[in-house]
Design a protein around this motif. Structure first.
Motif, PDB file in Angstrom:
ATOM      1  N   LEU A 134      16.118  -7.977  -2.716  1.00 25.63           N
ATOM      2  CA  LEU A 134      16.429  -6.663  -2.165  1.00 25.63           C
ATOM      3  C   LEU A 134      15.490  -6.331  -1.018  1.00 25.63           C
ATOM      4  N   GLU A 135      14.212  -6.673  -1.257  1.00 29.10           N
ATOM      5  CA  GLU A 135      13.197  -6.367  -0.250  1.00 29.10           C
ATOM      6  C   GLU A 135      13.473  -7.139   1.029  1.00 29.10           C
ATOM      7  N   ILE A 136      13.926  -8.391   0.868  1.00 29.27           N
ATOM      8  CA  ILE A 136      14.209  -9.206   2.049  1.00 29.27           C
ATOM      9  C   ILE A 136      15.467  -8.719   2.762  1.00 29.27           C
ATOM     10  N   ARG A 137      16.443  -8.313   1.961  1.00 24.74           N
ATOM     11  CA  ARG A 137      17.685  -7.815   2.561  1.00 24.74           C
ATOM     12  C   ARG A 137      17.452  -6.519   3.322  1.00 24.74           C
TER      13      ARG A 137
ATOM     14  N   PHE B 202      10.239  -2.343   3.713  1.00 26.20           N
ATOM     15  CA  PHE B 202       8.991  -3.096   3.847  1.00 26.20           C
ATOM     16  C   PHE B 202       8.281  -2.717   5.136  1.00 26.20           C
ATOM     17  N   TYR B 203       9.044  -2.739   6.224  1.00 31.90           N
ATOM     18  CA  TYR B 203       8.434  -2.384   7.505  1.00 31.90           C
ATOM     19  C   TYR B 203       8.028  -0.923   7.531  1.00 31.90           C
ATOM     20  N   GLY B 204       8.754  -0.121   6.798  1.00 34.46           N
ATOM     21  CA  GLY B 204       8.409   1.298   6.716  1.00 34.46           C
ATOM     22  C   GLY B 204       7.013   1.494   6.150  1.00 34.46           C
ATOM     23  N   ILE B 205       6.753   0.802   5.048  1.00 28.43           N
ATOM     24  CA  ILE B 205       5.420   0.913   4.439  1.00 28.43           C
ATOM     25  C   ILE B 205       4.360   0.369   5.380  1.00 28.43           C
ATOM     26  N   LEU B 206       4.705  -0.760   6.006  1.00 24.00           N
ATOM     27  CA  LEU B 206       3.761  -1.375   6.929  1.00 24.00           C
ATOM     28  C   LEU B 206       3.406  -0.420   8.055  1.00 24.00           C
ATOM     29  N   LEU B 207       4.419   0.213   8.585  1.00 22.08           N
ATOM     30  CA  LEU B 207       4.215   1.162   9.673  1.00 22.08           C
ATOM     31  C   LEU B 207       3.391   2.343   9.178  1.00 22.08           C
ATOM     32  N   TYR B 208       3.647   2.735   7.955  1.00 18.21           N
ATOM     33  CA  TYR B 208       2.887   3.829   7.345  1.00 18.21           C
ATOM     34  C   TYR B 208       1.393   3.480   7.319  1.00 18.21           C
ATOM     35  N   ILE B 209       1.101   2.256   6.893  1.00 14.09           N
ATOM     36  CA  ILE B 209      -0.303   1.820   6.836  1.00 14.09           C
ATOM     37  C   ILE B 209      -0.922   1.850   8.226  1.00 14.09           C
ATOM     38  N   ILE B 210      -0.201   1.236   9.175  1.00 15.34           N
ATOM     39  CA  ILE B 210      -0.750   1.153  10.534  1.00 15.34           C
ATOM     40  C   ILE B 210      -0.968   2.553  11.099  1.00 15.34           C
ATOM     41  N   ALA B 211       0.016   3.418  10.924  1.00 13.50           N
ATOM     42  CA  ALA B 211      -0.074   4.762  11.496  1.00 13.50           C
ATOM     43  C   ALA B 211      -1.239   5.535  10.910  1.00 13.50           C
ATOM     44  N   THR B 212      -1.375   5.507   9.582  1.00 17.70           N
ATOM     45  CA  THR B 212      -2.474   6.270   8.959  1.00 17.70           C
ATOM     46  C   THR B 212      -3.826   5.762   9.419  1.00 17.70           C
TER      47      THR B 212
ATOM     48  N   ILE C  15      -6.849   6.119   1.204  1.00 16.55           N
ATOM     49  CA  ILE C  15      -5.690   5.557   1.908  1.00 16.55           C
ATOM     50  C   ILE C  15      -4.933   4.596   0.988  1.00 16.55           C
ATOM     51  N   GLN C  16      -5.706   3.826   0.240  1.00 20.63           N
ATOM     52  CA  GLN C  16      -5.117   2.901  -0.722  1.00 20.63           C
ATOM     53  C   GLN C  16      -4.210   3.646  -1.698  1.00 20.63           C
ATOM     54  N   LEU C  17      -4.715   4.784  -2.167  1.00 20.16           N
ATOM     55  CA  LEU C  17      -3.959   5.602  -3.114  1.00 20.16           C
ATOM     56  C   LEU C  17      -2.634   6.058  -2.506  1.00 20.16           C
ATOM     57  N   PHE C  18      -2.689   6.539  -1.254  1.00 13.81           N
ATOM     58  CA  PHE C  18      -1.464   7.052  -0.648  1.00 13.81           C
ATOM     59  C   PHE C  18      -0.483   5.930  -0.345  1.00 13.81           C
ATOM     60  N   ILE C  19      -1.017   4.789   0.087  1.00 18.33           N
ATOM     61  CA  ILE C  19      -0.141   3.642   0.334  1.00 18.33           C
ATOM     62  C   ILE C  19       0.579   3.276  -0.958  1.00 18.33           C
ATOM     63  N   CYS C  20      -0.198   3.277  -2.054  1.00 18.61           N
ATOM     64  CA  CYS C  20       0.392   2.888  -3.337  1.00 18.61           C
ATOM     65  C   CYS C  20       1.520   3.847  -3.714  1.00 18.61           C
ATOM     66  N   ILE C  21       1.279   5.137  -3.553  1.00 14.78           N
ATOM     67  CA  ILE C  21       2.323   6.103  -3.912  1.00 14.78           C
ATOM     68  C   ILE C  21       3.584   5.833  -3.107  1.00 14.78           C
ATOM     69  N   ASN C  22       3.399   5.609  -1.803  1.00 13.19           N
ATOM     70  CA  ASN C  22       4.568   5.402  -0.958  1.00 13.19           C
ATOM     71  C   ASN C  22       5.268   4.087  -1.241  1.00 13.19           C
ATOM     72  N   ALA C  23       4.458   3.058  -1.525  1.00 17.59           N
ATOM     73  CA  ALA C  23       5.055   1.745  -1.731  1.00 17.59           C
ATOM     74  C   ALA C  23       5.786   1.671  -3.057  1.00 17.59           C
ATOM     75  N   VAL C  24       5.238   2.334  -4.062  1.00 15.85           N
ATOM     76  CA  VAL C  24       5.786   2.184  -5.404  1.00 15.85           C
ATOM     77  C   VAL C  24       6.893   3.191  -5.681  1.00 15.85           C
TER      78      VAL C  24
ATOM     79  N   LEU D 101      -0.522  -5.774  -3.968  1.00 23.93           N
ATOM     80  CA  LEU D 101      -1.616  -6.682  -3.604  1.00 23.93           C
ATOM     81  C   LEU D 101      -1.504  -7.068  -2.134  1.00 23.93           C
ATOM     82  N   LEU D 102      -0.279  -7.372  -1.732  1.00 22.08           N
ATOM     83  CA  LEU D 102      -0.020  -7.728  -0.339  1.00 22.08           C
ATOM     84  C   LEU D 102      -0.418  -6.582   0.588  1.00 22.08           C
ATOM     85  N   MET D 103       0.033  -5.369   0.211  1.00 20.45           N
ATOM     86  CA  MET D 103      -0.232  -4.206   1.054  1.00 20.45           C
ATOM     87  C   MET D 103      -1.724  -3.893   1.103  1.00 20.45           C
TER      88      MET D 103
END
Lengths: 233, 67, 237
Positions: free
Chosen positions: A32-35, A40-50, A73-82, A119-121
């Motif tokens: 699903l993640e690959i499709r 995935f890119y959304g979270i990545l962009l979130y990390i970069i932006a913050t 930041i780790q905490l917020f990334i986790c909330i958004n990713a999960v 872990l990746l994030m």
């Protein structure tokens, strides 16, 4: 004798099946993640932006601030990713899973997938953090270990809370309300542990690490027991 | 010799008084009985709240019986 | 109509609660207490402030027990109980928090030291953080309840959160005081206080006080539960 053997075989079979089922469910999440790469890119962009905003705001902070910011930041990334892991599943799809898999398999698969994802994030955000905000870490391998441990713990707690929040009107804000009080002690432990990687003289306290691992195991245990009650509708 | 003993004794007495003065307590309030006023006030409040609770309890019991 | 004797037999614990509380108020103010610098006469707060924490934790525990019972047999009565015990627990927790801040700002915190002037310096105290976490968890519990419309779903999901949060709460209350610097007496031992610190005469008042306050909390909670059951009579089986 035979009966015993049979029973053994059956349990063995079941165990195999359980493993396969969980793996299949994880595979489905990965697919699903690959499709749907946008999430995935959304979270990545979130990390970069913050992190970029932080960079503009504080540039190179001192170690204590760096440490605090990193874990928050780790905490917020986790909330958004999960959060999306349960929110993205439509009602019909949940019903389908309900018919083919047991609740325990489902939650274990989710925990596994989200842990790996987080872990990746975590590694990604660590890389970006040291790139933008300076690198005060003296003991890199130990800190990477801590980041992975922390990311794992955060993802476990929030996966289960996401399951609860998904039932409560699909509200992502409620996840933060439910999660913050529970996660504070673990975050404090992590911050305290990671304070020691900024100088050569101090060493990481092993009992604290074991304590975090024990907490994580407790979360997994609770999740497998309690999730079946959330599952049936 | 006697002088030394008396001075030592006085010194010890002084020490003792000082040690006692170190921790100030409401000894006066205890000795002149004003503390009982405080106790009386607090007990009155407690009993008042209790009576209120009992009244609510009775009312609910009545409601439960009417059902 | 129940006879007075019946009433007495069933309600003995309410009377016990009040008797113990009256004893607490009298003995707590009149019995001699150890002379400890800094605390002085305020040590008597032990009979009132600390009991709030005990009552809160006991009420939360009863709430969780009821949540487990609900998950086991699905009777809405247990959900009502779990909720009301949690609410009364929150009330006691808030009282404990308030009295704790008052007590500590006049004893451990040095009033002449400007560092203690603000509320944030007092709220940094790990015991208060632990208590604040417990309160936040149960506030979140109430918010979660209100966000779900369906009755059975509400009961089930909030019971799950109740159990989950409570189980994780205990390690955290145990961990926090060992992590952060504290001014609180008895910081290395029990989260609430170190029982070796209390003199035997104080124990004579302290234990009855804990029981008395807890029973009072239970009384209020049962009143609320009965009222709620009366209100929801239609939906209950």
């Amino acid at each position: 004798m035979f009966m015993n053997h049979d029973a053994e075989l059956v349990t063995k079979n079941n165990k195999l099946k359980l493993k396969q089922k969980i793996l299949a469910l994880v595979k489905k999440d990965v697919l699903l993640e690959i499709r749907q790469q946008y999430s995935f890119y959304g979270i990545l962009l979130y990390i970069i932006a913050t992190i970029f905003v932080l960079y503009i705001a504080v540039q190179e902070p001192e170690t204590k601030v760096w440490n605090g910011l990193f874990w928050i930041i780790q905490l917020f990334i986790c909330i958004n990713a999960v959060a999306k892991s349960f929110l993205q599943e439509s009602k019909g799809r949940m019903f389908y899973f309900y018919s083919i898999a047991s609740a325990r398999d489902f939650i274990l698969a989710k925990l596994l997938f989200n842990s790996a994802f987080m872990l990746l994030m975590s590694l990604m955000s660590l890389f970006l953090f040291s790139l933008f905000l300076g690198n005060p870490i003296q003991k890199a391998t130990q800190f990477i270990g801590l980041v992975l441990l922390g990311g794992w713990g955060l993802s476990l707690v929030f996966t289960f809370l996401a399951a609860i929040a998904a039932k409560a009107n699909q509200n992502a804000a409620i996840m933060a309300i439910l999660g913050f009080p529970i996660i504070i002690p673990q975050l404090l432990l992590l911050m305290k542990l990671s304070n020691s990687v900024f100088s050569y003289s101090s060493s990481i306290a092993l009992p604290t690490v074991l304590l975090i691992v024990a907490l994580d195991i407790l979360v997994i245990f609770l999740a497998t027991i309690l999730f079946p009650f959330l599952w049936k509708d | 010799m006697k002088k030394i003993i008396t001075s030592l004794f006085l010194f010890l007495l002084l020490l003792k008084i000082e040690a006692q003065q170190e921790v100030q307590m409401a000894d006066e309030m205890n000795s002149n009985g004003k503390i009982y006023v405080v106790v009386a006030v607090m007990i009155t409040i407690l009993i008042g709240i209790t009576l209120y609770l009992v009244r609510i309890d009775r009312k609910i019991s009545k409601l439960e019986k009417n059902k | 109509m129940a006879t007075p004797k019946d009433y007495m037999q069933k309600q003995w614990w309410k009377i016990l609660s009040i008797v113990l509380l009256i004893y607490t108020f009298i003995a707590g103010l009149l019995m001699p207490v150890p002379r400890i610098p800094q605390l002085q006469e305020t040590i008597r707060n032990l009979y009132f402030h600390v009991c709030m924490w005990f009552a809160m934790m006991i009420l939360f525990t009863i709430s969780v027990i009821n949540a487990v019972k609900y998950l086991r047999n699905g009777l809405l009565v247990f959900d009502i109980k779990a909720r009301q015990y949690a609410v009364v627990g929150i009330v006691f927790g808030l009282l404990g928090y308030l009295t704790g801040t008052i007590w500590m700002s006049y004893t451990w915190a040095d009033p002449n030291n400007p560092a203690y002037a603000s509320f944030s310096s007092i709220a940094r105290e790990p015991k208060l953080i632990g208590a604040a976490i417990a309160l936040l968890v149960y506030f979140a519990y109430l918010i979660l309840r209100d966000s779900i419309q369906d009755l059975d779903k509400k009961a089930r999901i909030s019971a799950v959160y109740n159990i989950f949060a409570y189980t994780l709460l205990f390690p955290s209350i145990w961990i926090l005081p060992r992590l952060l610097p504290s001014l609180h007496p008895g910081k290395e031992g029990n989260p609430a206080l170190n029982f070796n610190d209390i003199s035997p005469t104080m124990r004579l008042v302290f234990y009855p006080a804990v029981i008395g306050w807890t029973l009072l909390g239970l009384w209020i909670a049962t009143l609320k539960i009965r009222l709620k059951i009366l209100k929801e009579k239609i939906i209950l089986p």
